[in-house]
Design a protein around this motif. Structure first.
Motif, PDB file in Angstrom:
ATOM      1  N   VAL A 201      59.991 -92.942 -12.002  1.00  0.00           N
ATOM      2  CA  VAL A 201      59.667 -94.422 -12.098  1.00  0.00           C
ATOM      3  C   VAL A 201      59.016 -94.787 -10.678  1.00  0.00           C
ATOM      4  N   GLU A 202      57.606 -95.269 -10.852  1.00  0.00           N
ATOM      5  CA  GLU A 202      56.956 -95.830  -9.670  1.00  0.00           C
ATOM      6  C   GLU A 202      57.393 -97.025  -9.277  1.00  0.00           C
ATOM      7  N   LYS A 203      57.446 -97.495  -7.922  1.00  0.00           N
ATOM      8  CA  LYS A 203      58.091 -98.435  -7.349  1.00  0.00           C
ATOM      9  C   LYS A 203      57.019 -99.645  -7.766  1.00  0.00           C
ATOM     10  N   GLY A 204      57.713-100.984  -8.258  1.00  0.00           N
ATOM     11  CA  GLY A 204      56.829-101.684  -8.788  1.00  0.00           C
ATOM     12  C   GLY A 204      56.242-101.819 -10.133  1.00  0.00           C
ATOM     13  N   SER A 205      56.666-100.747 -11.020  1.00  0.00           N
ATOM     14  CA  SER A 205      55.970-100.420 -12.241  1.00  0.00           C
ATOM     15  C   SER A 205      56.770-100.992 -13.203  1.00  0.00           C
ATOM     16  N   ILE A 206      56.309-101.131 -14.536  1.00  0.00           N
ATOM     17  CA  ILE A 206      57.255-101.599 -15.668  1.00  0.00           C
ATOM     18  C   ILE A 206      57.159-100.136 -16.589  1.00  0.00           C
ATOM     19  N   PHE A 207      58.291 -99.384 -16.764  1.00  0.00           N
ATOM     20  CA  PHE A 207      58.335 -98.080 -17.191  1.00  0.00           C
ATOM     21  C   PHE A 207      59.162 -98.416 -18.751  1.00  0.00           C
ATOM     22  N   GLY A 208      58.538 -97.874 -19.750  1.00  0.00           N
ATOM     23  CA  GLY A 208      59.293 -97.777 -21.025  1.00  0.00           C
ATOM     24  C   GLY A 208      59.819 -96.657 -21.511  1.00  0.00           C
ATOM     25  N   LEU A 209      61.021 -96.623 -22.229  1.00  0.00           N
ATOM     26  CA  LEU A 209      61.701 -95.627 -22.800  1.00  0.00           C
ATOM     27  C   LEU A 209      61.847 -95.939 -24.225  1.00  0.00           C
ATOM     28  N   ILE A 210      61.285 -95.010 -25.117  1.00  0.00           N
ATOM     29  CA  ILE A 210      61.204 -95.318 -26.505  1.00  0.00           C
ATOM     30  C   ILE A 210      61.784 -94.046 -27.169  1.00  0.00           C
ATOM     31  N   GLY A 211      62.117 -94.316 -28.524  1.00  0.00           N
ATOM     32  CA  GLY A 211      62.399 -92.890 -29.264  1.00  0.00           C
ATOM     33  C   GLY A 211      63.456 -93.526 -30.595  1.00  0.00           C
ATOM     34  N   PRO A 212      63.321 -92.662 -31.691  1.00  0.00           N
ATOM     35  CA  PRO A 212      64.283 -93.232 -32.603  1.00  0.00           C
ATOM     36  C   PRO A 212      65.727 -93.413 -32.144  1.00  0.00           C
ATOM     37  N   ASN A 213      66.527 -93.977 -33.091  1.00  0.00           N
ATOM     38  CA  ASN A 213      68.034 -94.527 -32.921  1.00  0.00           C
ATOM     39  C   ASN A 213      68.874 -93.105 -32.536  1.00  0.00           C
TER      40      ASN A 213
ATOM     41  N   MET B 130      54.071-101.288 -25.797  1.00  0.00           N
ATOM     42  CA  MET B 130      52.566-100.955 -25.423  1.00  0.00           C
ATOM     43  C   MET B 130      51.788-101.856 -24.889  1.00  0.00           C
ATOM     44  N   GLY B 131      52.456-103.250 -24.897  1.00  0.00           N
ATOM     45  CA  GLY B 131      51.615-104.324 -24.041  1.00  0.00           C
ATOM     46  C   GLY B 131      51.945-104.340 -22.652  1.00  0.00           C
ATOM     47  N   VAL B 132      53.018-104.041 -22.188  1.00  0.00           N
ATOM     48  CA  VAL B 132      53.449-104.343 -20.875  1.00  0.00           C
ATOM     49  C   VAL B 132      54.032-103.253 -19.979  1.00  0.00           C
ATOM     50  N   CYS B 133      53.979-102.046 -20.554  1.00  0.00           N
ATOM     51  CA  CYS B 133      54.333-100.838 -19.931  1.00  0.00           C
ATOM     52  C   CYS B 133      53.199-100.268 -19.151  1.00  0.00           C
ATOM     53  N   ASP B 134      53.450 -99.733 -17.872  1.00  0.00           N
ATOM     54  CA  ASP B 134      52.520 -98.986 -17.259  1.00  0.00           C
ATOM     55  C   ASP B 134      52.649 -97.745 -17.632  1.00  0.00           C
ATOM     56  N   LYS B 135      53.801 -97.165 -17.867  1.00  0.00           N
ATOM     57  CA  LYS B 135      54.012 -95.630 -18.309  1.00  0.00           C
ATOM     58  C   LYS B 135      54.977 -95.843 -19.493  1.00  0.00           C
ATOM     59  N   ILE B 136      55.473 -94.672 -20.076  1.00  0.00           N
ATOM     60  CA  ILE B 136      56.059 -94.806 -21.388  1.00  0.00           C
ATOM     61  C   ILE B 136      56.560 -93.267 -21.445  1.00  0.00           C
ATOM     62  N   ALA B 137      58.095 -93.242 -21.488  1.00  0.00           N
ATOM     63  CA  ALA B 137      58.580 -91.713 -22.006  1.00  0.00           C
ATOM     64  C   ALA B 137      59.023 -91.928 -23.158  1.00  0.00           C
ATOM     65  N   VAL B 138      59.027 -90.986 -24.182  1.00  0.00           N
ATOM     66  CA  VAL B 138      59.519 -90.750 -25.408  1.00  0.00           C
ATOM     67  C   VAL B 138      60.592 -89.662 -25.510  1.00  0.00           C
ATOM     68  N   LEU B 139      61.742 -90.162 -25.967  1.00  0.00           N
ATOM     69  CA  LEU B 139      63.039 -89.389 -26.247  1.00  0.00           C
ATOM     70  C   LEU B 139      63.126 -89.069 -27.743  1.00  0.00           C
ATOM     71  N   ASN B 140      63.640 -87.866 -27.802  1.00  0.00           N
ATOM     72  CA  ASN B 140      63.914 -87.526 -29.373  1.00  0.00           C
ATOM     73  C   ASN B 140      64.987 -86.634 -29.262  1.00  0.00           C
ATOM     74  N   PHE B 141      66.248 -86.804 -29.891  1.00  0.00           N
ATOM     75  CA  PHE B 141      67.355 -85.999 -29.977  1.00  0.00           C
ATOM     76  C   PHE B 141      67.681 -85.581 -28.445  1.00  0.00           C
ATOM     77  N   GLY B 142      67.756 -86.451 -27.743  1.00  0.00           N
ATOM     78  CA  GLY B 142      68.281 -86.372 -26.262  1.00  0.00           C
ATOM     79  C   GLY B 142      67.155 -85.770 -25.244  1.00  0.00           C
ATOM     80  N   ARG B 143      66.053 -85.270 -25.715  1.00  0.00           N
ATOM     81  CA  ARG B 143      65.272 -84.731 -24.892  1.00  0.00           C
ATOM     82  C   ARG B 143      63.742 -85.257 -24.673  1.00  0.00           C
ATOM     83  N   LYS B 144      63.076 -85.297 -23.762  1.00  0.00           N
ATOM     84  CA  LYS B 144      61.774 -85.900 -23.266  1.00  0.00           C
ATOM     85  C   LYS B 144      60.973 -85.096 -24.302  1.00  0.00           C
ATOM     86  N   LEU B 145      60.227 -86.049 -25.018  1.00  0.00           N
ATOM     87  CA  LEU B 145      59.078 -85.396 -26.045  1.00  0.00           C
ATOM     88  C   LEU B 145      57.859 -85.651 -25.382  1.00  0.00           C
TER      89      LEU B 145
END
Length: 257
Positions: free
Chosen positions: A26-38, A216-231
């Motif tokens: 996560v870069e300093k000063g950024s907005i970073f998103g974490l998404i993924g199914p429940n 999608m509107g606010v994050c500089d970068k997004i990571a997607v998780l699925n079943f506990g792993r980064k997709l």
């Protein structure tokens, strides 16, 4: 420059792997998103960062210091604060009292100062009250100042929880589904608010959210998780166009249509 790094982090509960070999920067000063199914492991990652859970494997580094074996209060002292998926306000306190209570975490006077009301005590108290008032203003809660927090509309309770987290003067703010229960207009306002507090308080923000418009509107970068792993990881456009992400959200049948 990265403010936060997770290096090959795994968290196991018995035979269940909740987070598996996840690496995030996560870069300093950024907005970073974490998404993924429940159940993808998003909140578990927040619990690992804040010391509620201890990592099974891997490292978590904040401002070049390893923190994965620290206690939650030590991590908070370093400048990491969070909100929760299920709101955790002091329900019987007013909106103002909720914020002021958090502000007192940064008080620089001792018990003797408070008892005899020294000059230092009075000066510090004024600064803390002013800071609480400022946060009320920023969060558009000033006209609800004396309302008991449990009587506030749900969207304003969310704002109050963010204000209370900001009262601790964090360097890294973790927001766990801040738009949960909000209508589309409230979500748009929240998106603007996240940008504002990032700029005004010189923060880095990590957001977990199911509202894709916000992420999608606010994050500089997004990571997607699925079943506990980064997709996948990338910009909003890269994530939206990633076939693996589309499959995880929509299913293989829809992707092949």
């Amino acid at each position: 420059m990265n403010i936060l790094e997770m290096k090959n982090v795994t968290k196991q509960f018995g035979g269940l792997t909740a987070v598996g070999n996840v690496s995030i920067q996560v870069e300093k000063g950024s907005i970073f998103g974490l998404i993924g199914p429940n159940g993808a492991g998003k909140t578990t990652i927040f619990n690992l960062i804040t010391g509620i859970y201890k990592v099974s494997e891997g490292e978590i580094i904040f401002q070049d210091q390893r923190i994965d074996q620290f206690q939650p209060y030590q991590i908070a002292d370093m400048g990491i604060t969070r909100t929760f998926q299920n709101i955790r306000l002091f329900k019987k306190l007013t909106a103002y009292e909720n914020i002021l209570t958090a502000c007192h975490y940064n008080a620089n006077y001792n018990i003797l100062d408070a008892v005899i009301r020294t000059h230092r005590f009075k000066k510090e108290e004024k600064m803390l009250h002013d800071h609480a008032e400022e946060l009320m203003e920023i969060m558009e809660l000033k006209d609800r100042k004396d309302i008991v927090s449990s009587n506030l509309p749900y969207g304003l309770q969310r704002r109050l929880e963010i204000a209370r987290a900001l009262a601790l003067n964090p360097k890294l703010l973790l927001l766990d589904e801040p738009a949960a229960g909000m209508n589309p207009d409230e979500t748009i306002k929240l998106m603007e608010l996240i940008r504002q507090i990032r700029e005004q308080f010189k923060l880095t923000v990590v957001v977990i959210e199911h509202h894709m418009d916000l992420i999608m509107g606010v994050c500089d970068k997004i990571a997607v998780l699925n079943f506990g792993r980064k997709l996948a990881e990338g910009t909003a456009q890269e994530i939206q166009e990633n076939p693996k992400v589309i499959e995880a959200y929509l299913g293989e049948e829809e992707v092949n249509c």
